[in-house]
Motif scaffolding. Sequence first.
Motif, PDB file in Angstrom:
ATOM      1  N   LEU A  76       0.736  -1.444  -0.046  1.00  0.00           N
ATOM      2  CA  LEU A  76       0.003  -0.059   0.065  1.00  0.00           C
ATOM      3  C   LEU A  76       1.010   1.210  -0.083  1.00  0.00           C
ATOM      4  O   LEU A  76       0.671   2.080  -0.724  1.00  0.00           O
ATOM      5  N   ALA A  77       2.006   1.039   0.597  1.00  0.00           N
ATOM      6  CA  ALA A  77       2.737   2.404   0.920  1.00  0.00           C
ATOM      7  C   ALA A  77       3.576   2.623  -0.371  1.00  0.00           C
ATOM      8  O   ALA A  77       3.663   3.737  -1.172  1.00  0.00           O
ATOM      9  N   ILE A  78       3.783   1.373  -1.161  1.00  0.00           N
ATOM     10  CA  ILE A  78       4.688   1.633  -2.690  1.00  0.00           C
ATOM     11  C   ILE A  78       3.438   2.112  -3.741  1.00  0.00           C
ATOM     12  O   ILE A  78       3.718   3.148  -4.366  1.00  0.00           O
ATOM     13  N   ALA A  79       2.230   1.881  -3.394  1.00  0.00           N
ATOM     14  CA  ALA A  79       1.278   2.196  -4.560  1.00  0.00           C
ATOM     15  C   ALA A  79       0.999   3.460  -4.281  1.00  0.00           C
ATOM     16  O   ALA A  79       0.859   4.183  -5.134  1.00  0.00           O
ATOM     17  N   GLY A  80       0.658   3.855  -3.015  1.00  0.00           N
ATOM     18  CA  GLY A  80       0.346   5.323  -2.607  1.00  0.00           C
ATOM     19  C   GLY A  80       1.627   6.437  -2.898  1.00  0.00           C
ATOM     20  O   GLY A  80       1.154   7.426  -3.757  1.00  0.00           O
ATOM     21  N   THR A  81       2.765   5.916  -2.882  1.00  0.00           N
ATOM     22  CA  THR A  81       3.748   6.776  -3.043  1.00  0.00           C
ATOM     23  C   THR A  81       3.881   7.026  -4.659  1.00  0.00           C
ATOM     24  O   THR A  81       3.999   8.061  -5.152  1.00  0.00           O
ATOM     25  N   VAL A  82       3.915   5.816  -5.358  1.00  0.00           N
ATOM     26  CA  VAL A  82       3.959   5.933  -7.016  1.00  0.00           C
ATOM     27  C   VAL A  82       2.837   6.681  -7.706  1.00  0.00           C
ATOM     28  O   VAL A  82       3.049   7.540  -8.400  1.00  0.00           O
ATOM     29  N   VAL A  83       1.574   6.458  -7.158  1.00  0.00           N
ATOM     30  CA  VAL A  83       0.293   6.954  -7.697  1.00  0.00           C
ATOM     31  C   VAL A  83       0.177   8.640  -7.447  1.00  0.00           C
ATOM     32  O   VAL A  83       0.012   9.354  -8.159  1.00  0.00           O
ATOM     33  N   GLY A  84       0.671   8.889  -6.024  1.00  0.00           N
ATOM     34  CA  GLY A  84       0.523  10.046  -5.586  1.00  0.00           C
ATOM     35  C   GLY A  84       1.849  11.048  -6.470  1.00  0.00           C
ATOM     36  O   GLY A  84       1.395  12.128  -6.795  1.00  0.00           O
ATOM     37  N   THR A  85       2.886  10.603  -6.451  1.00  0.00           N
ATOM     38  CA  THR A  85       3.834  11.112  -7.371  1.00  0.00           C
ATOM     39  C   THR A  85       3.708  11.299  -8.946  1.00  0.00           C
ATOM     40  O   THR A  85       3.757  12.393  -9.413  1.00  0.00           O
ATOM     41  N   LEU A  86       2.851  10.338  -9.551  1.00  0.00           N
ATOM     42  CA  LEU A  86       2.465  10.554 -10.848  1.00  0.00           C
ATOM     43  C   LEU A  86       1.277  11.557 -10.777  1.00  0.00           C
ATOM     44  O   LEU A  86       1.343  12.466 -11.665  1.00  0.00           O
ATOM     45  N   CYS A  87       0.417  11.495  -9.814  1.00  0.00           N
ATOM     46  CA  CYS A  87      -0.566  12.756  -9.961  1.00  0.00           C
ATOM     47  C   CYS A  87       0.026  14.022  -9.598  1.00  0.00           C
ATOM     48  O   CYS A  87      -0.401  14.726 -10.266  1.00  0.00           O
ATOM     49  N   LEU A  88       0.962  13.996  -8.779  1.00  0.00           N
ATOM     50  CA  LEU A  88       1.317  15.477  -8.436  1.00  0.00           C
ATOM     51  C   LEU A  88       2.238  15.841  -9.746  1.00  0.00           C
ATOM     52  O   LEU A  88       2.132  16.938 -10.158  1.00  0.00           O
ATOM     53  N   ALA A  89       3.117  15.065 -10.413  1.00  0.00           N
ATOM     54  CA  ALA A  89       3.667  15.393 -11.741  1.00  0.00           C
ATOM     55  C   ALA A  89       2.784  15.849 -12.841  1.00  0.00           C
ATOM     56  O   ALA A  89       2.962  16.731 -13.544  1.00  0.00           O
ATOM     57  N   GLY A  90       1.604  15.100 -12.826  1.00  0.00           N
ATOM     58  CA  GLY A  90       0.744  15.381 -13.670  1.00  0.00           C
ATOM     59  C   GLY A  90      -0.185  16.719 -13.585  1.00  0.00           C
ATOM     60  O   GLY A  90      -0.289  17.433 -14.454  1.00  0.00           O
ATOM     61  N   GLY A  91      -0.182  16.877 -12.357  1.00  0.00           N
ATOM     62  CA  GLY A  91      -1.026  18.192 -11.845  1.00  0.00           C
ATOM     63  C   GLY A  91      -0.062  19.233 -12.335  1.00  0.00           C
ATOM     64  O   GLY A  91      -0.581  20.371 -12.984  1.00  0.00           O
ATOM     65  N   PHE A  92       1.407  19.174 -12.069  1.00  0.00           N
ATOM     66  CA  PHE A  92       2.351  20.287 -12.426  1.00  0.00           C
ATOM     67  C   PHE A  92       2.230  20.346 -13.925  1.00  0.00           C
ATOM     68  O   PHE A  92       2.325  21.615 -14.472  1.00  0.00           O
ATOM     69  N   LEU A  93       2.316  19.434 -14.723  1.00  0.00           N
ATOM     70  CA  LEU A  93       2.388  19.490 -16.072  1.00  0.00           C
ATOM     71  C   LEU A  93       0.929  20.219 -16.914  1.00  0.00           C
ATOM     72  O   LEU A  93       1.110  20.878 -17.641  1.00  0.00           O
ATOM     73  N   VAL A  94       0.064  19.945 -16.082  1.00  0.00           N
ATOM     74  CA  VAL A  94      -1.174  20.449 -16.426  1.00  0.00           C
ATOM     75  C   VAL A  94      -1.268  21.896 -16.167  1.00  0.00           C
ATOM     76  O   VAL A  94      -1.896  22.645 -17.040  1.00  0.00           O
ATOM     77  N   ALA A  95      -0.829  22.531 -14.867  1.00  0.00           N
ATOM     78  CA  ALA A  95      -0.922  23.609 -14.409  1.00  0.00           C
ATOM     79  C   ALA A  95      -0.160  24.317 -15.412  1.00  0.00           C
ATOM     80  O   ALA A  95      -0.081  25.617 -15.765  1.00  0.00           O
ATOM     81  N   ALA A  96       1.306  23.984 -16.087  1.00  0.00           N
ATOM     82  CA  ALA A  96       2.013  24.512 -16.861  1.00  0.00           C
ATOM     83  C   ALA A  96       1.757  24.664 -18.400  1.00  0.00           C
ATOM     84  O   ALA A  96       2.265  24.920 -19.215  1.00  0.00           O
ATOM     85  N   LYS A  97       0.606  24.010 -18.444  1.00  0.00           N
ATOM     86  CA  LYS A  97      -0.062  23.803 -19.681  1.00  0.00           C
ATOM     87  C   LYS A  97       0.830  23.140 -20.611  1.00  0.00           C
ATOM     88  O   LYS A  97       0.801  23.461 -21.878  1.00  0.00           O
ATOM     89  N   VAL A  98       1.619  22.095 -20.202  1.00  0.00           N
ATOM     90  CA  VAL A  98       2.548  21.330 -21.178  1.00  0.00           C
ATOM     91  C   VAL A  98       1.623  20.157 -21.851  1.00  0.00           C
ATOM     92  O   VAL A  98       1.887  19.909 -22.885  1.00  0.00           O
ATOM     93  N   VAL A  99       0.760  19.495 -20.881  1.00  0.00           N
ATOM     94  CA  VAL A  99      -0.122  18.475 -21.270  1.00  0.00           C
ATOM     95  C   VAL A  99      -1.728  19.087 -21.011  1.00  0.00           C
ATOM     96  O   VAL A  99      -1.826  19.768 -20.016  1.00  0.00           O
ATOM     97  N   ARG A 100      -2.477  18.285 -21.844  1.00  0.00           N
ATOM     98  CA  ARG A 100      -3.911  18.600 -21.514  1.00  0.00           C
ATOM     99  C   ARG A 100      -4.711  17.421 -20.919  1.00  0.00           C
ATOM    100  O   ARG A 100      -4.694  16.419 -21.628  1.00  0.00           O
ATOM    101  N   LEU A 101      -5.283  17.609 -19.769  1.00  0.00           N
ATOM    102  CA  LEU A 101      -5.857  16.484 -19.241  1.00  0.00           C
ATOM    103  C   LEU A 101      -7.174  17.084 -18.580  1.00  0.00           C
ATOM    104  O   LEU A 101      -7.120  18.018 -17.954  1.00  0.00           O
ATOM    105  N   ASP A 102      -8.223  15.894 -18.720  1.00  0.00           N
ATOM    106  CA  ASP A 102      -9.518  16.356 -18.034  1.00  0.00           C
ATOM    107  C   ASP A 102      -9.624  15.404 -16.882  1.00  0.00           C
ATOM    108  O   ASP A 102      -9.053  14.605 -16.591  1.00  0.00           O
ATOM    109  N   GLY A 103     -10.947  15.451 -16.193  1.00  0.00           N
ATOM    110  CA  GLY A 103     -11.191  14.755 -15.248  1.00  0.00           C
ATOM    111  C   GLY A 103     -11.302  13.342 -15.214  1.00  0.00           C
ATOM    112  O   GLY A 103     -10.929  12.495 -14.132  1.00  0.00           O
TER     113      GLY A 103
END
Length: 199
Positions: A76-103
């Motif tokens: 669970l710790a591994i899953a939470g860390t990996v998914v949380g980090t990927l979501c954070l990276a995705g959020g930064f990329l969306v905020a910087a308008k590098v990629v477009r993602l919807d909900g």
Amino acid sequence: MNPVQRRYMREFWPPMLAYILIMLLVWPLVDHMQSVWGRTALALLPILPVLMVTRAMVRLVTGSDELEQRMNLIGLAIAGTVVGTLCLAGGFLVAAKVVRLDGTALIWVWPAMVVLHTLGRGWAARRYGGDWAMACSNDGLARHWQLAICAAAFGLILLLGWGVLSDWQRGLLSGLTASLTMAALLSAIFRRRRLEDEA
């Protein structure tokens, strides 16, 4: 398998199959609903089997011994860390308008958590000298063959229904087929290594 693991299999697979069927057959109808209440009900319908699967997982962990609980918590710790980090990276990329993602990208968080938990738990189990995943009984079908059969079933549905499935459904089935195929390959590799270590 011990009684707790057998109970888990009985409680896990029916709602997991219900989730898959809902996502393939029912959830795409959300776009065609005019009523807000109807759209809300259809949109949240997949949550019911997810809650049942989560209950099965909690019962598995609480019904296990301390070593099993520790391996599950590591997974669970591994899953939470990996998914949380990927979501954070995705959020930064969306905020910087590098990629477009919807909900709709959020739909993949829970399945990714389940898969990564399983792989993380397997890694922890291997470190403690066990099998990488919950083993089947000795007279049952090996884990990698179970995963390969599931991958083949989804792949067959994808091929037979290619002309009638929506882009979303084709993407979902393609992802499931690829993920299960990868899991089957990893399972076979880990099993072979374990057997070689034992020899």
